[in-house]
Motif scaffolding. Structure first.
Motif, PDB file in Angstrom:
ATOM      1  N   ILE A  26       0.844  -1.198   0.000  1.00  0.00           N
ATOM      2  CA  ILE A  26       0.000   0.000   0.000  1.00  0.00           C
ATOM      3  C   ILE A  26       0.880   1.249   0.000  1.00  0.00           C
ATOM      4  O   ILE A  26       0.626   2.216  -0.719  1.00  0.00           O
ATOM      5  N   TYR A  27       1.956   1.200   0.794  1.00  0.00           N
ATOM      6  CA  TYR A  27       2.874   2.341   0.896  1.00  0.00           C
ATOM      7  C   TYR A  27       3.543   2.633  -0.439  1.00  0.00           C
ATOM      8  O   TYR A  27       3.544   3.775  -0.914  1.00  0.00           O
ATOM      9  N   ILE A  28       4.100   1.601  -1.076  1.00  0.00           N
ATOM     10  CA  ILE A  28       4.823   1.838  -2.325  1.00  0.00           C
ATOM     11  C   ILE A  28       3.868   2.098  -3.488  1.00  0.00           C
ATOM     12  O   ILE A  28       4.261   2.661  -4.503  1.00  0.00           O
ATOM     13  N   GLY A  29       2.616   1.678  -3.322  1.00  0.00           N
ATOM     14  CA  GLY A  29       1.642   1.908  -4.388  1.00  0.00           C
ATOM     15  C   GLY A  29       1.079   3.312  -4.401  1.00  0.00           C
ATOM     16  O   GLY A  29       0.388   3.715  -5.339  1.00  0.00           O
ATOM     17  N   THR A  30       1.388   4.066  -3.355  1.00  0.00           N
ATOM     18  CA  THR A  30       0.932   5.454  -3.268  1.00  0.00           C
ATOM     19  C   THR A  30       2.117   6.372  -3.566  1.00  0.00           C
ATOM     20  O   THR A  30       3.082   6.410  -2.809  1.00  0.00           O
ATOM     21  N   TYR A  31       2.059   7.062  -4.678  1.00  0.00           N
ATOM     22  CA  TYR A  31       3.170   7.930  -5.051  1.00  0.00           C
ATOM     23  C   TYR A  31       2.638   9.107  -5.869  1.00  0.00           C
ATOM     24  O   TYR A  31       1.499   9.098  -6.339  1.00  0.00           O
ATOM     25  N   SER A  32       3.485  10.121  -6.019  1.00  0.00           N
ATOM     26  CA  SER A  32       3.103  11.309  -6.779  1.00  0.00           C
ATOM     27  C   SER A  32       3.278  11.051  -8.266  1.00  0.00           C
ATOM     28  O   SER A  32       4.385  10.749  -8.728  1.00  0.00           O
ATOM     29  N   LYS A  33       2.202  11.151  -8.985  1.00  0.00           N
ATOM     30  CA  LYS A  33       2.233  10.863 -10.421  1.00  0.00           C
ATOM     31  C   LYS A  33       2.595  12.113 -11.227  1.00  0.00           C
ATOM     32  O   LYS A  33       2.291  13.231 -10.837  1.00  0.00           O
ATOM     33  N   ALA A  34       3.241  11.874 -12.345  1.00  0.00           N
ATOM     34  CA  ALA A  34       3.647  12.966 -13.227  1.00  0.00           C
ATOM     35  C   ALA A  34       2.430  13.654 -13.828  1.00  0.00           C
ATOM     36  O   ALA A  34       1.413  13.018 -14.112  1.00  0.00           O
ATOM     37  N   GLU A  35       2.543  14.956 -14.016  1.00  0.00           N
ATOM     38  CA  GLU A  35       1.480  15.703 -14.671  1.00  0.00           C
ATOM     39  C   GLU A  35       1.490  15.413 -16.171  1.00  0.00           C
ATOM     40  O   GLU A  35       2.521  15.035 -16.741  1.00  0.00           O
ATOM     41  N   ASP A  36       0.359  15.596 -16.799  1.00  0.00           N
ATOM     42  CA  ASP A  36       0.230  15.290 -18.230  1.00  0.00           C
ATOM     43  C   ASP A  36       1.207  16.088 -19.093  1.00  0.00           C
ATOM     44  O   ASP A  36       1.609  15.632 -20.174  1.00  0.00           O
ATOM     45  N   LYS A  37       1.618  17.245 -18.604  1.00  0.00           N
ATOM     46  CA  LYS A  37       2.502  18.116 -19.389  1.00  0.00           C
ATOM     47  C   LYS A  37       3.857  17.468 -19.677  1.00  0.00           C
ATOM     48  O   LYS A  37       4.564  17.886 -20.601  1.00  0.00           O
ATOM     49  N   VAL A  38       4.235  16.450 -18.880  1.00  0.00           N
ATOM     50  CA  VAL A  38       5.568  15.860 -19.078  1.00  0.00           C
ATOM     51  C   VAL A  38       5.664  15.095 -20.388  1.00  0.00           C
ATOM     52  O   VAL A  38       6.762  14.910 -20.926  1.00  0.00           O
ATOM     53  N   TYR A  39       4.537  14.638 -20.924  1.00  0.00           N
ATOM     54  CA  TYR A  39       4.589  13.755 -22.086  1.00  0.00           C
ATOM     55  C   TYR A  39       5.166  14.436 -23.325  1.00  0.00           C
ATOM     56  O   TYR A  39       5.731  13.765 -24.202  1.00  0.00           O
ATOM     57  N   GLU A  40       5.061  15.736 -23.409  1.00  0.00           N
ATOM     58  CA  GLU A  40       5.664  16.426 -24.550  1.00  0.00           C
ATOM     59  C   GLU A  40       7.182  16.410 -24.469  1.00  0.00           C
ATOM     60  O   GLU A  40       7.864  16.675 -25.470  1.00  0.00           O
ATOM     61  N   TYR A  41       7.728  16.075 -23.286  1.00  0.00           N
ATOM     62  CA  TYR A  41       9.177  15.996 -23.110  1.00  0.00           C
ATOM     63  C   TYR A  41       9.699  14.559 -23.220  1.00  0.00           C
ATOM     64  O   TYR A  41      10.863  14.290 -22.925  1.00  0.00           O
ATOM     65  N   LEU A  42       8.833  13.661 -23.634  1.00  0.00           N
ATOM     66  CA  LEU A  42       9.236  12.274 -23.849  1.00  0.00           C
ATOM     67  C   LEU A  42       9.362  11.964 -25.341  1.00  0.00           C
ATOM     68  O   LEU A  42       9.456  10.806 -25.727  1.00  0.00           O
ATOM     69  N   LYS A  43       9.356  13.018 -26.160  1.00  0.00           N
ATOM     70  CA  LYS A  43       9.429  12.868 -27.605  1.00  0.00           C
ATOM     71  C   LYS A  43      10.655  13.599 -28.149  1.00  0.00           C
ATOM     72  O   LYS A  43      11.065  14.626 -27.627  1.00  0.00           O
ATOM     73  N   SER A  44      11.206  13.065 -29.208  1.00  0.00           N
ATOM     74  CA  SER A  44      12.351  13.694 -29.874  1.00  0.00           C
ATOM     75  C   SER A  44      11.916  14.955 -30.609  1.00  0.00           C
ATOM     76  O   SER A  44      10.755  15.091 -31.011  1.00  0.00           O
ATOM     77  N   ASP A  45      12.856  15.883 -30.753  1.00  0.00           N
ATOM     78  CA  ASP A  45      12.612  17.072 -31.563  1.00  0.00           C
ATOM     79  C   ASP A  45      13.910  17.465 -32.256  1.00  0.00           C
ATOM     80  O   ASP A  45      14.851  16.672 -32.319  1.00  0.00           O
ATOM     81  N   GLU A  46      13.983  18.669 -32.752  1.00  0.00           N
ATOM     82  CA  GLU A  46      15.170  19.089 -33.508  1.00  0.00           C
ATOM     83  C   GLU A  46      16.418  19.247 -32.641  1.00  0.00           C
ATOM     84  O   GLU A  46      17.539  19.301 -33.160  1.00  0.00           O
ATOM     85  N   TYR A  47      16.244  19.311 -31.324  1.00  0.00           N
ATOM     86  CA  TYR A  47      17.379  19.526 -30.426  1.00  0.00           C
ATOM     87  C   TYR A  47      17.817  18.260 -29.680  1.00  0.00           C
ATOM     88  O   TYR A  47      18.998  18.089 -29.397  1.00  0.00           O
ATOM     89  N   VAL A  48      16.857  17.410 -29.352  1.00  0.00           N
ATOM     90  CA  VAL A  48      17.124  16.259 -28.487  1.00  0.00           C
ATOM     91  C   VAL A  48      16.450  15.008 -29.054  1.00  0.00           C
ATOM     92  O   VAL A  48      15.278  15.056 -29.442  1.00  0.00           O
ATOM     93  N   GLU A  49      17.195  13.923 -29.092  1.00  0.00           N
ATOM     94  CA  GLU A  49      16.609  12.627 -29.440  1.00  0.00           C
ATOM     95  C   GLU A  49      16.284  11.886 -28.145  1.00  0.00           C
ATOM     96  O   GLU A  49      17.148  11.739 -27.272  1.00  0.00           O
ATOM     97  N   VAL A  50      15.052  11.436 -28.018  1.00  0.00           N
ATOM     98  CA  VAL A  50      14.622  10.726 -26.814  1.00  0.00           C
ATOM     99  C   VAL A  50      14.407   9.258 -27.166  1.00  0.00           C
ATOM    100  O   VAL A  50      13.631   8.926 -28.059  1.00  0.00           O
ATOM    101  N   ILE A  51      15.111   8.385 -26.443  1.00  0.00           N
ATOM    102  CA  ILE A  51      15.037   6.946 -26.680  1.00  0.00           C
ATOM    103  C   ILE A  51      14.525   6.267 -25.413  1.00  0.00           C
ATOM    104  O   ILE A  51      15.007   6.550 -24.310  1.00  0.00           O
ATOM    105  N   GLN A  52      13.558   5.368 -25.564  1.00  0.00           N
ATOM    106  CA  GLN A  52      13.064   4.603 -24.422  1.00  0.00           C
ATOM    107  C   GLN A  52      13.522   3.161 -24.540  1.00  0.00           C
ATOM    108  O   GLN A  52      13.305   2.515 -25.568  1.00  0.00           O
TER     109      GLN A  52
END
Length: 246
Positions: A26-52
């Motif tokens: 229960i303790y480890i299952g409760t955590y602060s989740k990322a805001e939706d705005k972060v998803y635009e920073y999980l994509k590559s663009d002209e400056y940074v390539e993002v690899i998962q």
């Protein structure tokens, strides 16, 4: 002990263990989740390539590569909440590694940096460690026994209880003046644990504890008077000013 008493004892032990495990999950299952705005920073663009790769995001700068940064998330914070910070560092020339640490708690995965270094980073390249809150504290403990190959360590609203004072690691301490979570007395006390000749500090005016990531408000923290992105920009600018001249 008769059979009935033994059975009762065994049942009691099982219930205690089950209760403890249940409480832990229960303790480890409760955590602060990322805001939706972060998803635009999980994509590559002209400056940074993002690899998962599995539970690891790699931020590769498309400009000249200056060095590497391995990041440890704050305690019970979803790791992708720090995607904007990694993107901004990478845009400034640093290849960044953002791993998901077990249970969102760095001390359960304290040696993750070693596996990243071994798999992805050339021995001749500079490597910096960077962590927020519990992640920073855990990196201090990690570095105490794994000093080889690392150039410096950055503590975001964090400090180290491990003694790194006799090492050649440069250290950078950054926190916001509205931080309501960081134990300032302990922070000041633990400054002695780094090399004083290679130590740097920056206090962000208007910044708070949670502003290094995008995961909303944090319990006991104070309200920031600047945005998360501004706090990250100020953080990156200071880190780069130090690391570019190491």
């Amino acid at each position: 002990m008769n059979k009935k008493r033994l059975t009762i004892l065994l049942i009691t032990i099982v219930l205690i263990i089950a209760g403890g495990l249940g409480g832990f999950f229960i303790y480890i299952g409760t955590y602060s989740k990322a805001e939706d705005k972060v998803y635009e920073y999980l994509k590559s663009d002209e400056y940074v390539e993002v690899i998962q790769e599995d539970d690891l995001y790699i931020y590769k700068p498309k400009s000249t590569r200056k060095g590497n940064v391995i990041f440890y998330q704050g305690g019970k914070v979803e790791y992708i909440a720090y995607a904007p910070l990694m993107y901004k560092l990478s845009k400034n020339g640093y290849q960044c590694y953002l791993p998901h640490l077990k249970f969102n708690l760095a001390f359960f995965d304290i040696n993750k940096a070693s596996s990243i270094k071994e798999k992805y980073i050339d021995n001749q390249e500079e490597i910096y460690l960077l962590g927020h809150s519990l992640g920073g504290a855990s990196l201090g403990n990690y570095a105490e026994n794994n000093i080889e190959g690392y150039k410096g360590i950055g503590f975001l609203a964090a400090y180290t209880t491990a003694d790194l004072s006799n090492t050649n690691l440069s250290s950078v301490f950054i926190y916001g003046d509205k931080d309501g979570v960081l134990n300032i007395e302990k922070y000041e006390e633990c400054k002695k644990n780094v090399n004083p000749n290679l130590s740097h500090e920056y206090i962000i005016e208007g910044g708070n504890h949670a502003g290094f990531g995008m995961y909303g408000n944090q319990k006991d923290d104070n309200e920031a008077s600047i945005s998360q992105l501004v706090q990250m920009d100020l953080t990156v600018n200071y880190l780069v000013s130090i690391w570019d001249n190491d």
